[in-house]
Design an enzyme around this catalytic site. Structure first.
Site, mmCIF file in Angstrom:
data_model
loop_
_atom_site.group_PDB
_atom_site.id
_atom_site.type_symbol
_atom_site.label_atom_id
_atom_site.label_comp_id
_atom_site.label_asym_id
_atom_site.label_seq_id
_atom_site.Cartn_x
_atom_site.Cartn_y
_atom_site.Cartn_z
ATOM 1 N N PHE A 118 9.259 50.909 -6.802
ATOM 2 C CA PHE A 118 10.603 50.413 -7.088
ATOM 3 C C PHE A 118 10.751 49.060 -6.409
ATOM 4 O O PHE A 118 9.947 48.704 -5.548
ATOM 5 C CB PHE A 118 11.634 51.408 -6.537
ATOM 6 C CG PHE A 118 12.497 52.044 -7.605
ATOM 7 C CD1 PHE A 118 11.927 52.641 -8.706
ATOM 8 C CD2 PHE A 118 13.881 52.049 -7.480
ATOM 9 C CE1 PHE A 118 12.725 53.238 -9.677
ATOM 10 C CE2 PHE A 118 14.683 52.640 -8.451
ATOM 11 C CZ PHE A 118 14.107 53.233 -9.550
ATOM 12 N N GLN A 232 26.658 44.704 -5.901
ATOM 13 C CA GLN A 232 25.299 44.502 -6.410
ATOM 14 C C GLN A 232 25.286 44.381 -7.925
ATOM 15 O O GLN A 232 25.910 45.181 -8.619
ATOM 16 C CB GLN A 232 24.411 45.679 -6.016
ATOM 17 C CG GLN A 232 23.017 45.597 -6.623
ATOM 18 C CD GLN A 232 22.059 46.576 -5.988
ATOM 19 O OE1 GLN A 232 22.067 47.743 -6.319
ATOM 20 N NE2 GLN A 232 21.256 46.111 -5.064
ATOM 21 N N HIS A 234 22.877 44.710 -11.093
ATOM 22 C CA HIS A 234 21.583 45.266 -11.493
ATOM 23 C C HIS A 234 20.987 44.360 -12.556
ATOM 24 O O HIS A 234 21.680 43.984 -13.500
ATOM 25 C CB HIS A 234 21.772 46.691 -12.032
ATOM 26 C CG HIS A 234 20.485 47.441 -12.162
ATOM 27 N ND1 HIS A 234 19.534 47.105 -13.098
ATOM 28 C CD2 HIS A 234 19.998 48.484 -11.463
ATOM 29 C CE1 HIS A 234 18.502 47.933 -12.963
ATOM 30 N NE2 HIS A 234 18.757 48.769 -11.975
ATOM 31 N N LEU A 244 22.874 50.933 -18.158
ATOM 32 C CA LEU A 244 21.734 50.603 -17.310
ATOM 33 C C LEU A 244 20.408 50.991 -17.952
ATOM 34 O O LEU A 244 20.271 52.076 -18.500
ATOM 35 C CB LEU A 244 21.864 51.368 -15.993
ATOM 36 C CG LEU A 244 20.704 51.195 -15.018
ATOM 37 C CD1 LEU A 244 20.872 49.908 -14.253
ATOM 38 C CD2 LEU A 244 20.632 52.353 -14.058
ATOM 39 N N ARG A 278 16.860 43.390 -5.996
ATOM 40 C CA ARG A 278 17.749 43.202 -7.153
ATOM 41 C C ARG A 278 18.509 41.882 -7.122
ATOM 42 O O ARG A 278 18.739 41.271 -8.157
ATOM 43 C CB ARG A 278 18.743 44.360 -7.206
ATOM 44 C CG ARG A 278 18.063 45.621 -7.611
ATOM 45 C CD ARG A 278 18.982 46.786 -7.637
ATOM 46 N NE ARG A 278 18.246 47.922 -8.156
ATOM 47 C CZ ARG A 278 18.723 49.154 -8.207
ATOM 48 N NH1 ARG A 278 19.934 49.405 -7.758
ATOM 49 N NH2 ARG A 278 17.998 50.122 -8.708
ATOM 50 N N ARG A 377 21.373 46.517 -1.627
ATOM 51 C CA ARG A 377 20.772 47.856 -1.580
ATOM 52 C C ARG A 377 19.461 47.887 -2.354
ATOM 53 O O ARG A 377 19.352 47.278 -3.420
ATOM 54 C CB ARG A 377 21.740 48.858 -2.205
ATOM 55 C CG ARG A 377 21.122 50.204 -2.484
ATOM 56 C CD ARG A 377 22.124 51.161 -3.056
ATOM 57 N NE ARG A 377 22.393 50.980 -4.466
ATOM 58 C CZ ARG A 377 21.708 51.569 -5.451
ATOM 59 N NH1 ARG A 377 20.677 52.333 -5.191
ATOM 60 N NH2 ARG A 377 22.061 51.372 -6.707
HETATM 61 C C1 LIG Z 1 23.835 54.148 -14.223
HETATM 62 C C2 LIG Z 1 23.484 54.294 -12.772
HETATM 63 C C3 LIG Z 1 22.188 54.576 -12.394
HETATM 64 C C4 LIG Z 1 21.866 54.724 -11.049
HETATM 65 N N1 LIG Z 1 20.567 55.008 -10.705
HETATM 66 C C5 LIG Z 1 20.267 55.219 -9.401
HETATM 67 C C6 LIG Z 1 18.951 55.616 -9.029
HETATM 68 O O1 LIG Z 1 18.066 55.802 -9.858
HETATM 69 N N2 LIG Z 1 18.692 55.804 -7.709
HETATM 70 C C7 LIG Z 1 19.648 55.621 -6.747
HETATM 71 O O2 LIG Z 1 19.371 55.815 -5.562
HETATM 72 N N3 LIG Z 1 20.917 55.256 -7.090
HETATM 73 C C8 LIG Z 1 21.239 55.059 -8.389
HETATM 74 N N4 LIG Z 1 22.516 54.705 -8.724
HETATM 75 C C9 LIG Z 1 23.558 54.681 -7.699
HETATM 76 C C10 LIG Z 1 23.939 56.103 -7.330
HETATM 77 O O3 LIG Z 1 23.799 56.946 -8.439
HETATM 78 C C11 LIG Z 1 25.379 56.210 -6.839
HETATM 79 O O4 LIG Z 1 25.644 55.225 -5.888
HETATM 80 C C12 LIG Z 1 25.606 57.575 -6.199
HETATM 81 O O5 LIG Z 1 25.197 58.594 -7.084
HETATM 82 C C13 LIG Z 1 27.048 57.756 -5.818
HETATM 83 O O6 LIG Z 1 27.252 59.093 -5.446
HETATM 84 P P1 LIG Z 1 28.664 59.539 -4.882
HETATM 85 O O7 LIG Z 1 28.562 60.993 -4.654
HETATM 86 O O8 LIG Z 1 29.021 58.666 -3.748
HETATM 87 O O9 LIG Z 1 29.701 59.213 -6.057
HETATM 88 P P2 LIG Z 1 29.832 59.764 -7.565
HETATM 89 O O10 LIG Z 1 28.638 60.465 -8.041
HETATM 90 O O11 LIG Z 1 30.321 58.610 -8.364
HETATM 91 O O12 LIG Z 1 30.973 60.855 -7.463
HETATM 92 C C14 LIG Z 1 32.309 60.500 -7.205
HETATM 93 C C15 LIG Z 1 33.153 61.758 -7.245
HETATM 94 O O13 LIG Z 1 34.458 61.432 -6.800
HETATM 95 C C16 LIG Z 1 35.404 61.995 -7.660
HETATM 96 N N5 LIG Z 1 36.596 61.151 -7.597
HETATM 97 C C17 LIG Z 1 36.677 59.802 -7.726
HETATM 98 N N6 LIG Z 1 37.959 59.409 -7.602
HETATM 99 C C18 LIG Z 1 38.683 60.518 -7.375
HETATM 100 C C19 LIG Z 1 40.077 60.769 -7.168
HETATM 101 N N7 LIG Z 1 40.973 59.787 -7.209
HETATM 102 N N8 LIG Z 1 40.466 62.047 -6.979
HETATM 103 C C20 LIG Z 1 39.575 63.076 -6.987
HETATM 104 N N9 LIG Z 1 38.263 62.888 -7.188
HETATM 105 C C21 LIG Z 1 37.829 61.630 -7.371
HETATM 106 C C22 LIG Z 1 34.750 62.076 -9.008
HETATM 107 O O14 LIG Z 1 35.322 63.125 -9.760
HETATM 108 C C23 LIG Z 1 33.304 62.394 -8.611
HETATM 109 O O15 LIG Z 1 33.153 63.785 -8.487
HETATM 110 C C24 LIG Z 1 22.858 54.557 -10.069
HETATM 111 C C25 LIG Z 1 24.165 54.281 -10.442
HETATM 112 C C26 LIG Z 1 24.462 54.125 -11.784
HETATM 113 C C27 LIG Z 1 25.880 53.756 -12.138
#
Ligand SMILES: Cc1cc2nc3c(=O)[nH]c(=O)nc-3n(C[C@H](O)[C@H](O)[C@H](O)COP(=O)(O)OP(=O)(O)OC[C@H]3O[C@@H](n4cnc5c(N)ncnc54)[C@H](O)[C@@H]3O)c2cc1C
Length: 566
Positions: A118, A232, A234, A244, A278, A377
């Site tokens: 990566f 960031q 991408h 993406l 990136r 990142r």
């Molecule tokens: C398309 C894409 C591909 C990616 N690929 C990779 C990868 O291959 N490897 C890597 O390391 N990272 C990757 N990333 C980044 C990584 O996936 C995310 O940064 C990470 O998964 C975020 O996890 P999280 O649990 O913090 O948030 P999220 O998974 O976004 O979860 C947020 C949660 O908060 C809840 N929520 C939000 N607002 C509220 C509210 N007001 N009230 C109640 N609930 C709320 C939502 O319901 C959800 O359950 C990628 C990101 C994207 C967008």
């Protein structure tokens, strides 16, 4: 306005970070609840394709030291090195545990977990499940959530943190999406795990739900936000909708070409080429496009030399996305791609246990800033951050509040009344539609706070956002005044959160008079370690929305800042 549950630990958000935190808190022997606006497995973590970093050394002589160094260098030396080390060292145990929980990672012929190269990683370090890694992780964590008996308040939109008279956080007040009305869930510890805020930009990889709600909730009650200027971009997203195309494509050997067919990364990162970090690749692409060597506002991601077998085996999802959204079959033709807003490096300021300076409040995942990513990142480090610091925050929050008397339903009455007044005001307001304001914000951010920035551009953005915020505050028109599934009100609340966070990003960007990682200023093209080897820290008070930007020291332990080349 009702209190519907009282627990020891309340987690807002059920993505990878929130669910990992919940499982660990439950293991700590306390009563845990998760409040989420989406069903847990619809969280944006499920969209992660490429994989999760861990120095298993299954295909090389990798080490946690190497992972820590790459993370710090990738961060343009802004990561806290003690935190980066914790993440990289904890990774090994955490990933093997995920595997034991049931995550079916892709394998090597010898049966060990496979690892792909990566960006900016010195060794092939990214474990993956084909290109649906996030989906696999999220489903396994959901099984664990159920197994551990965590209460899930599903489809509750968190609006404000509930606070007691001392300003201590004691839960969250939400809009009940299914039935309408405000419902509060109380707890002695509250963990924000609400993910990112990419939706404030045009051309973003982020799901519709990534609107910065949790960061805004925390900020509103006085929690500091750290390093918010660092969004960031991408390098490989589709022009039509920002979808993406994973870095895994370049990890598998995909190359980038301009309109002349040149492999232009030779000029910008002669060693790492397409697998430079990136920020470096996004700037290179943008430069090619701006200097007239783009193809319809994009550059070309060429996978054709990999052959059908390898594309179908290792990158089936990417092929499908390019077919569906760009009409291009990656087996035969290159995919047009361009940089898109992807990941918020900043977030709620926490220590390495996820604890914030506000009593009762923790944060983890993309909504938090520990900081392990600094100014940029590395791909694969965010899922890892969600797992490692999700676990740590759940553990720490549970241990902190275990045995305490649960909060009294009356304690949050004043804060709940404030949220009720806000919602009542919104339901009776007139004015423009919230979606018009989101489009105006997304245009402003895309034009002025993108891959390259200037003081002049960000000042324009700041003024424009102030105007849009004033319009929003004067009232937006909700056509739907109903209770059940009133998406009008939740959408308007999301726009409000994005306006607040866009304002913070812009102000922090204006303050940082240097170029570092994802924050590149044409008017200050050099990194300035003398003045700016510090985190930015944005604050406001609960009573006064004026944004103040201060600084916070960076922890440097083993690696002195050096010029970053790839
Ligand atoms: C398309 C894409 C591909 C990616 N690929 C990779 C990868 O291959 N490897 C890597 O390391 N990272 C990757 N990333 C980044 C990584 O996936 C995310 O940064 C990470 O998964 C975020 O996890 P999280 O649990 O913090 O948030 P999220 O998974 O976004 O979860 C947020 C949660 O908060 C809840 N929520 C939000 N607002 C509220 C509210 N007001 N009230 C109640 N609930 C709320 C939502 O319901 C959800 O359950 C990628 C990101 C994207 C967008």
């Amino acid at each position: 306005m009702t209190v519907i549950g009282t627990h020891d630990v309340v987690i807002v958000g059920a993505g990878l970070a929130g669910m990992r935190a919940a499982v660990e808190a439950a293991r700590g022997g306390v009563d845990v609840a998760v409040v989420t606006k989406l069903h847990p497995v619809r969280s944006h973590s499920g969209a992660a394709e490429g994989g999760i970093n861990v120095a298993l050394g299954n295909v090389s002589d990798d080490s946690t030291e190497g992972h820590t160094y790459d993370t710090v260098k990738g961060s343009d030396y802004l990561a806290d090195q003690d935190a980066a080390r914790i993440m990289c060292e904890d990774a090994v145990g955490d990933i093997l545990e995920l595997e034991n929980m049931g995550c079916f990672f892709s394998r090597l012929p010898n049966g060990r977990i496979a690892q792909r190269p990566f960006g900016a990683a010195g060794r092939p370090r990214t474990a993956f499940a084909a290109d649906i890694t996030g989906h696999v992780l999220l489903h396994v964590m959901y099984e664990q959530l159920l197994k551990h008996g965590v209460t899930v308040y599903e489809e509750f939109y968190g609006i404000d943190l509930a606070t007691d008279v001392n300003g201590e956080v004691i839960g969250v007040t939400s809009w009940d999406i299914v039935n309408g009305g405000l419902k509060t869930v109380l707890g002695n510890a509250t963990i924000i795990a609400t993910g990112g805020m990419g939706r404030m930009y045009h051309g973003t990889t982020n799901a519709w739900a990534c609107t910065g709600d949790g960061m805004a909730m925390a900020f509103r009650i006085g929690a500091p936000l750290k390093d918010m200027e660092f969004m960031q971009f991408h390098p490989t997203t589709l022009k039509a909708n920002g979808v993406l195309i994973t870095e895994g494509c370049r990890g598998e050997g995909g190359v980038l070409r301009n309109s002349l067919g040149e492999r232009f990364m030779e000029k910008y990162a002669p060693n790492a080429m397409e697998l430079a970090s990136r920020d470096v690749v996004s700037r290179a692409e943008w430069t090619e496009i701006m200097e007239g060597r783009g193809v319809d506002g994009c550059v070309l991601l060429d996978l054709t030399h990999l052959g059908a077998d390898r594309i179908n085996r290792a990158l089936p999802g990417s092929r499908e996305l390019a077919l569906d959204y760009a009409g291009v079959d990656a087996i035969d033709e290159p995919i047009p791609v361009r940089p898109g807003a992807h990941y918020q490096m900043g977030g709620v300021h926490t220590d390495s246990n996820g604890q914030t300076p506000i009593p009762g409040l923790w944060a983890s995942g993309e909504a938090a800033c520990v900081s392990v990513h600094g100014a940029n990142r590395l791909g694969g480090n965010s899922l890892l951050e969600a797992v490692v610091f999700g676990r740590r925050s759940g553990d720490h929050a549970a241990a902190t509040v275990k045995g305490r008397t649960k909060p009294d339903a009356g304690a949050a009455a004043a804060s709940m009344a404030r949220t009720q007044a806000k919602v009542d005001g919104m339901l009776s307001a007139t004015g423009p539609r919230a979606d018009e304001l989101r489009v105006a914000l997304a245009d402003t951010m895309y034009e002025n706070c993108g891959v390259f920035r200037t003081g002049e551009g960000m000042a324009v953005a700041k003024t424009r956002i102030a105007e849009i915020r004033a319009t929003f505050d004067a009232g937006v028109l909700l056509h739907d005044k109903g209770t059940s599934f009133n998406n009008d009100i939740t959408y308007a609340l999301e726009v409000g959160a994005m306006l607040e966070m866009g304002d913070v990003l812009t102000q922090c960007g204006l303050e940082r008079n240097e170029s570092r990682g994802g924050h590149t200023r044409l008017d200050f093209p050099e990194r300035n370690d003398e003045k700016w080897l510090v985190h930015s820290l944005a604050t406001r008070t609960a009573d006064d929305p004026t944004i103040q930007v201060g600084t916070h020291p960076v922890t440097i332990t083993d690696y002195q800042p050096a010029i970053r080349t790839y």
